[in-house]
Design an enzyme around this catalytic site. Structure first.
Site, PDB file in Angstrom:
ATOM      1  N   ASN A   1      79.757   9.140  38.484  1.00  0.00           N
ATOM      2  CA  ASN A   1      78.458   9.768  38.225  1.00  0.00           C
ATOM      3  C   ASN A   1      77.343   8.725  38.124  1.00  0.00           C
ATOM      4  O   ASN A   1      76.225   9.062  37.750  1.00  0.00           O
ATOM      5  CB  ASN A   1      78.499  10.550  36.913  1.00  0.00           C
ATOM      6  CG  ASN A   1      79.627  11.560  36.881  1.00  0.00           C
ATOM      7  OD1 ASN A   1      79.808  12.325  37.815  1.00  0.00           O
ATOM      8  ND2 ASN A   1      80.405  11.551  35.805  1.00  0.00           N
TER       9      ASN A   1
ATOM     10  N   HIS B   1      78.932  23.735  31.239  1.00  0.00           N
ATOM     11  CA  HIS B   1      79.863  22.662  30.865  1.00  0.00           C
ATOM     12  C   HIS B   1      80.570  22.963  29.540  1.00  0.00           C
ATOM     13  O   HIS B   1      80.007  23.600  28.646  1.00  0.00           O
ATOM     14  CB  HIS B   1      79.057  21.369  30.737  1.00  0.00           C
ATOM     15  CG  HIS B   1      79.881  20.124  30.623  1.00  0.00           C
ATOM     16  ND1 HIS B   1      80.225  19.578  29.418  1.00  0.00           N
ATOM     17  CD2 HIS B   1      80.411  19.322  31.572  1.00  0.00           C
ATOM     18  CE1 HIS B   1      80.930  18.473  29.623  1.00  0.00           C
ATOM     19  NE2 HIS B   1      81.060  18.299  30.929  1.00  0.00           N
TER      20      HIS B   1
ATOM     21  N   SER C   1      77.856  20.784  37.301  1.00  0.00           N
ATOM     22  CA  SER C   1      78.640  19.558  37.412  1.00  0.00           C
ATOM     23  C   SER C   1      79.804  19.671  38.385  1.00  0.00           C
ATOM     24  O   SER C   1      80.251  18.658  38.913  1.00  0.00           O
ATOM     25  CB  SER C   1      79.152  19.148  36.038  1.00  0.00           C
ATOM     26  OG  SER C   1      79.935  20.169  35.465  1.00  0.00           O
TER      27      SER C   1
ATOM     28  N   ASP D   1      70.556  21.727  30.378  1.00  0.00           N
ATOM     29  CA  ASP D   1      71.305  20.470  30.409  1.00  0.00           C
ATOM     30  C   ASP D   1      71.090  19.820  31.780  1.00  0.00           C
ATOM     31  O   ASP D   1      71.511  20.354  32.807  1.00  0.00           O
ATOM     32  CB  ASP D   1      72.794  20.772  30.168  1.00  0.00           C
ATOM     33  CG  ASP D   1      73.656  19.507  30.128  1.00  0.00           C
ATOM     34  OD1 ASP D   1      73.149  18.423  30.462  1.00  0.00           O
ATOM     35  OD2 ASP D   1      74.846  19.633  29.776  1.00  0.00           O
TER      36      ASP D   1
ATOM     37  N   GLU E   1      72.581  24.764  33.017  1.00  0.00           N
ATOM     38  CA  GLU E   1      72.433  23.399  33.517  1.00  0.00           C
ATOM     39  C   GLU E   1      71.370  23.424  34.607  1.00  0.00           C
ATOM     40  O   GLU E   1      71.097  24.484  35.177  1.00  0.00           O
ATOM     41  CB  GLU E   1      73.775  22.896  34.077  1.00  0.00           C
ATOM     42  CG  GLU E   1      74.837  22.800  32.995  1.00  0.00           C
ATOM     43  CD  GLU E   1      76.212  22.384  33.515  1.00  0.00           C
ATOM     44  OE1 GLU E   1      76.295  21.702  34.547  1.00  0.00           O
ATOM     45  OE2 GLU E   1      77.197  22.762  32.867  1.00  0.00           O
TER      46      GLU E   1
ATOM     47  N   HIS F   1      73.240  16.197  35.386  1.00  0.00           N
ATOM     48  CA  HIS F   1      73.313  15.765  36.792  1.00  0.00           C
ATOM     49  C   HIS F   1      71.968  15.894  37.504  1.00  0.00           C
ATOM     50  O   HIS F   1      71.895  15.760  38.719  1.00  0.00           O
ATOM     51  CB  HIS F   1      74.387  16.565  37.535  1.00  0.00           C
ATOM     52  CG  HIS F   1      75.737  16.385  36.922  1.00  0.00           C
ATOM     53  ND1 HIS F   1      76.558  15.329  37.222  1.00  0.00           N
ATOM     54  CD2 HIS F   1      76.386  17.105  35.973  1.00  0.00           C
ATOM     55  CE1 HIS F   1      77.666  15.412  36.508  1.00  0.00           C
ATOM     56  NE2 HIS F   1      77.581  16.479  35.742  1.00  0.00           N
TER      57      HIS F   1
ATOM     58  N   LYS G   1      75.368   8.914  33.105  1.00  0.00           N
ATOM     59  CA  LYS G   1      75.528   9.184  34.537  1.00  0.00           C
ATOM     60  C   LYS G   1      74.488   8.376  35.314  1.00  0.00           C
ATOM     61  O   LYS G   1      74.591   7.154  35.348  1.00  0.00           O
ATOM     62  CB  LYS G   1      75.499  10.692  34.763  1.00  0.00           C
ATOM     63  CG  LYS G   1      76.802  11.292  34.191  1.00  0.00           C
ATOM     64  CD  LYS G   1      76.889  12.776  34.111  1.00  0.00           C
ATOM     65  CE  LYS G   1      78.253  13.137  33.502  1.00  0.00           C
ATOM     66  NZ  LYS G   1      78.302  14.453  32.905  1.00  0.00           N
TER      67      LYS G   1
HETATM   68  C1  LIG Z   1      79.002  14.867  31.661  1.00  0.00           C
HETATM   69  C2  LIG Z   1      78.326  16.072  31.128  1.00  0.00           C
HETATM   70  C3  LIG Z   1      78.034  16.199  29.772  1.00  0.00           C
HETATM   71  C4  LIG Z   1      78.555  15.224  28.755  1.00  0.00           C
HETATM   72  O1  LIG Z   1      77.826  14.050  28.716  1.00  0.00           O
HETATM   73  P1  LIG Z   1      78.555  12.753  28.132  1.00  0.00           P
HETATM   74  O2  LIG Z   1      77.444  11.832  27.823  1.00  0.00           O
HETATM   75  O3  LIG Z   1      79.472  12.269  29.201  1.00  0.00           O
HETATM   76  O4  LIG Z   1      79.308  13.192  26.908  1.00  0.00           O
HETATM   77  C5  LIG Z   1      77.301  17.272  29.355  1.00  0.00           C
HETATM   78  N1  LIG Z   1      76.892  18.228  30.222  1.00  0.00           N
HETATM   79  C6  LIG Z   1      77.191  18.160  31.529  1.00  0.00           C
HETATM   80  C7  LIG Z   1      76.715  19.233  32.429  1.00  0.00           C
HETATM   81  C8  LIG Z   1      77.934  17.094  32.031  1.00  0.00           C
HETATM   82  O5  LIG Z   1      78.247  17.043  33.305  1.00  0.00           O
END
Ligand SMILES: *Cc1c(COP(=O)(O)O)cnc(C)c1O
Length: 385
Positions: free
Chosen positions: A48, A134, A184, A209, A180, A212, A243
């Site tokens: 990522n 997620h 993801s 969120d 999101e 990505h 990421k």
């Molecule tokens: C990776 C991810 C997270 C978690 O983030 P981390 O910092 O790795 O704990 C949260 N939401 C989504 C959509 C993700 O892909």
């Protein structure tokens, strides 16, 4: 009751028999587009680290300088004595980057989601999630104890019917919609403008969120919410620093009052040691690279060139190739490894059963030739992109 080790062995056998056993595989020397695993060189399509910032000299230097000034660990939670200048500087830079009044640093995206949703909602409230949200968003929603409803992925009509239901049955409750910006496991984008319209019409709030989306979409990688001009209408924005931003940790952005409520109520913030200041400094350096140097936008441009080259309709750095059966996806991933490509098979519970897939993640550092070889191999192996 069976003995502990016997119980563990039984569980492992069940997982294995379902074709779902996972083990840790080490790569070296670092996260980048060419890695070594079990002595073999592999082109990495599993990271990522979309902009190649995890190993960027500017981030390493910022982390190293911060290590020298403030040490390896924070020593306490932020509310006790762990709040350091690097945390504040990161939060100021992040708030400015996201064009929101305030930002708060968390130790991970998981911690941000699991802390934020229960800080905002309680048992008498309602949380409405996209079906593909997620795991950390689902866990946060569960932890809040709020009434939970799920709507089919990106289905605005279904979201509206859940919102109507929530208003009718819980007239005085808080209603939070959780989505999101880029999903993801599918790499597709949410219809955010439509979602914002709906939640406003029904008096609900929205949490997006951008795990990505940040560092991938929008001007200087500010994310999809900013790209659509919706910043002022999204109550809670979150994203990870692990990421595209090349570091570790996460942010929640929004109003100053949101930040204050989280500082007082988010248990993953309150009862956890502050993130290492060096990680905050590295993430701040990533933001500066994106907004204050020619290199950031150039890296974004290279990433988007690769996204277009992989598939003309792709909107993000993630591209799934749906295989179906779990063992078939694992076998396809193994064939890719034999051919020199690291492309993970993603299986239940990360995706639904029978929806196992290869998940291709792109980086600004992939060359056109690396992409072409991957595409040729997949076609030859019978996969249509
Ligand atoms: C990776 C991810 C997270 C978690 O983030 P981390 O910092 O790795 O704990 C949260 N939401 C989504 C959509 C993700 O892909």
């Amino acid at each position: 009751m069976t003995g502990f080790e016997e119980d563990l062995a039984l569980r492992l056998r069940e997982i294995d028999e379902a074709g779902l056993l996972r083990t840790l595989r080490e790569i070296s020397p670092s996260q980048s587009v060419v890695v070594r695993r079990d002595g073999c060189g592999l082109v990495n399509f599993s990271s990522n680290d979309y902009l190649g910032l995890a190993t960027h000299p500017a981030l390493i230097e910022a982390a190293r300088n911060e290590l020298a000034v403030s040490g390896a660990g924070s020593g306490a939670s932020r509310l006790i004595s762990g709040s350091l200048p690097a945390h504040r500087r990161f939060e100021e830079a992040m708030a400015e980057f996201k064009r929101t009044p305030a930002a708060l640093l968390f130790s991970s995206g998981y911690a941000a989601a699991a802390g934020t949703i229960p800080a905002i909602l309680s048992e008498s409230d309602v949380v409405i999630l996209d079906k593909l949200a997620h795991a950390c968003l689902i866990d946060g929603a569960r932890l809040s104890g709020a009434h939970m409803r799920v709507f089919p992925h990106n289905d605005l009509d279904a979201l509206e019917s859940r919102l109507r239901w929530a208003r009718d049955t819980h007239p005085r409750s808080r209603i939070l919609v959780v989505v999101e910006s880029v999903y993801s496991m599918d790499g597709d984008a949410a219809p955010l403008a439509g979602i914002v319209e709906l939640k406003d019409r029904h008096g609900a709030w929205l949490m997006v969120d951008e795990a990505h989306g940040v560092g991938v979409l929008g001007e200087c990688g500010r994310g999809l919410v900013d790209a659509l001009g919706l910043g002022g209408r999204v109550e809670i924005q979150m994203g990870t620093l692990g990421k595209a931003l090349g570091s570790s940790g996460a942010y929640v952005c929004g109003s100053a009052a949101l930040r204050d409520v989280l500082v007082n109520r988010a248990r993953s913030f309150i009862f956890s040691t502050a993130p290492p200041p060096s990680a905050a400094a590295a993430a701040e350096a990533a933001i500066r690279l994106l907004t204050g140097s020619p290199e950031g936008p150039l890296r974004l441009e290279r990433l988007h060139k690769n996204i277009r080259a992989l598939h003309p309709s792709a909107v993000s750095a993630i591209h799934p190739v749906i295989v179906g059966a779990e063992p078939d996806a694992v076998a396809a991933s193994s064939r890719l490894v034999s051919a020199g490509f690291l492309v993970p098979a993603v299986r239940f519970p990360a995706v639904a059963r029978g929806q196992a897939r290869l998940r291709i993640s792109l980086s600004a550092d992939h060359t056109g030739e690396m992409l072409q070889r991957l595409l040729d191999f997949l076609r030859h192996d019978g996969f249509a992109l």
